[in-house]
Design a protein around this motif. Structure first.
Motif, short mmCIF file in Angstrom:
data_model
loop_
_atom_site.label_atom_id
_atom_site.label_comp_id
_atom_site.label_asym_id
_atom_site.label_seq_id
_atom_site.Cartn_x
_atom_site.Cartn_y
_atom_site.Cartn_z
N ARG A 24 7.98 0.71 50.48
CA ARG A 24 7.77 1.97 49.76
C ARG A 24 8.17 1.84 48.30
O ARG A 24 7.51 2.38 47.41
CB ARG A 24 8.56 3.10 50.43
CG ARG A 24 7.97 3.53 51.76
CD ARG A 24 8.81 4.60 52.42
NE ARG A 24 8.25 4.99 53.72
CZ ARG A 24 8.82 5.87 54.51
NH1 ARG A 24 9.94 6.49 54.16
NH2 ARG A 24 8.26 6.16 55.67
N ARG B 276 13.25 1.88 42.12
CA ARG B 276 12.28 0.82 42.32
C ARG B 276 12.92 -0.27 43.18
O ARG B 276 14.12 -0.26 43.44
CB ARG B 276 11.82 0.23 40.97
CG ARG B 276 11.10 1.23 40.07
CD ARG B 276 9.77 1.67 40.68
NE ARG B 276 9.01 2.56 39.82
CZ ARG B 276 8.97 3.88 39.93
NH1 ARG B 276 9.69 4.50 40.82
NH2 ARG B 276 8.20 4.60 39.13
N ARG C 34 3.27 3.19 39.22
CA ARG C 34 2.85 4.57 39.51
C ARG C 34 3.85 5.54 38.92
O ARG C 34 5.03 5.25 38.80
CB ARG C 34 2.77 4.77 41.03
CG ARG C 34 1.67 3.95 41.66
CD ARG C 34 1.64 4.01 43.16
NE ARG C 34 1.54 5.38 43.66
CZ ARG C 34 1.84 5.74 44.89
NH1 ARG C 34 2.27 4.85 45.76
NH2 ARG C 34 1.73 6.99 45.28
N ASP C 35 3.36 6.69 38.55
CA ASP C 35 4.23 7.74 38.04
C ASP C 35 4.75 8.54 39.24
O ASP C 35 3.98 9.20 39.93
CB ASP C 35 3.44 8.65 37.09
CG ASP C 35 4.31 9.65 36.37
OD1 ASP C 35 5.53 9.41 36.24
OD2 ASP C 35 3.78 10.69 35.95
N THR C 36 6.04 8.42 39.52
CA THR C 36 6.64 9.13 40.65
C THR C 36 7.84 9.93 40.17
O THR C 36 8.39 9.67 39.11
CB THR C 36 7.10 8.15 41.76
OG1 THR C 36 8.13 7.31 41.23
CG2 THR C 36 5.94 7.29 42.26
N ILE C 37 8.22 10.91 40.99
CA ILE C 37 9.39 11.73 40.64
C ILE C 37 10.64 10.88 40.57
O ILE C 37 11.46 11.01 39.67
CB ILE C 37 9.55 12.88 41.65
CG1 ILE C 37 8.38 13.86 41.49
CG2 ILE C 37 10.87 13.59 41.47
CD1 ILE C 37 8.31 14.93 42.56
N SER C 38 10.81 9.99 41.53
CA SER C 38 11.99 9.14 41.58
C SER C 38 11.82 7.93 40.67
O SER C 38 10.73 7.34 40.59
CB SER C 38 12.25 8.67 43.00
OG SER C 38 13.31 7.74 43.01
N ARG D 177 5.67 1.83 44.56
CA ARG D 177 5.87 2.70 43.39
C ARG D 177 5.57 1.99 42.08
O ARG D 177 5.37 2.64 41.06
CB ARG D 177 7.31 3.20 43.33
CG ARG D 177 7.65 4.18 44.40
CD ARG D 177 9.08 4.62 44.25
NE ARG D 177 9.43 5.61 45.25
CZ ARG D 177 10.63 6.13 45.39
NH1 ARG D 177 11.60 5.77 44.57
NH2 ARG D 177 10.85 7.02 46.32
#
Length: 126
Positions: A69, A83, A76-80, A73
């Motif tokens: 998971r 990495r 990618r633009d993620t909230i968290s 990421r």
């Protein structure tokens, strides 16, 4: 980004925002790792002072699933901001829930579907 100082400021801000909402009579969900006992104590203190209920939900998956998971990421633009490069340090500094905290705690394997995970969580918080 994940230094103790920055993390402490983040938790202070989260607790402050939660306190404002609780004082307005609103329910609050704080989405954070609460990886250290000191951060959990901070929010437990707020709950006790305000008469609010509190439940910590530890979301778990096997390490290979979590690593995959985190790898997904990349780019990618993620909230968290977490990495794969953070994986080992997160595992090392996580302080497990103590037995005395278990009345405020549920553990959910999130390898299952979101619906299955929520069916375990929601009855405890609603």
């Amino acid at each position: 980004m994940y230094s103790e100082t920055a993390t402490g400021r983040t938790y202070d801000a989260l607790v402050s925002l939660a306190e404002k909402e609780i004082k307005k009579g609103n329910s609050v969900v704080i989405d954070a790792t609460f990886s250290r006992e000191t951060y959990r104590k901070q929010v437990v203190s707020l709950a006790e002072q305000s008469g609010a209920g509190i439940v910590f939900t530890e979301c778990t998956v096997p390490d290979p699933v979590l690593q995959e998971r985190l790898i997904m990421r990349k780019g990618r633009d993620t909230i968290s901001d977490a990495r794969i490069s953070h994986f080992q340090s997160f595992k090392t500094r996580f302080e497990p829930i103590r037995k005395t905290e278990t009345d405020r705690y549920i553990k959910v394997n999130t390898e299952a579907s979101m619906d299955a995970s929520l069916s375990k969580i929601l009855p405890r918080i609603i």
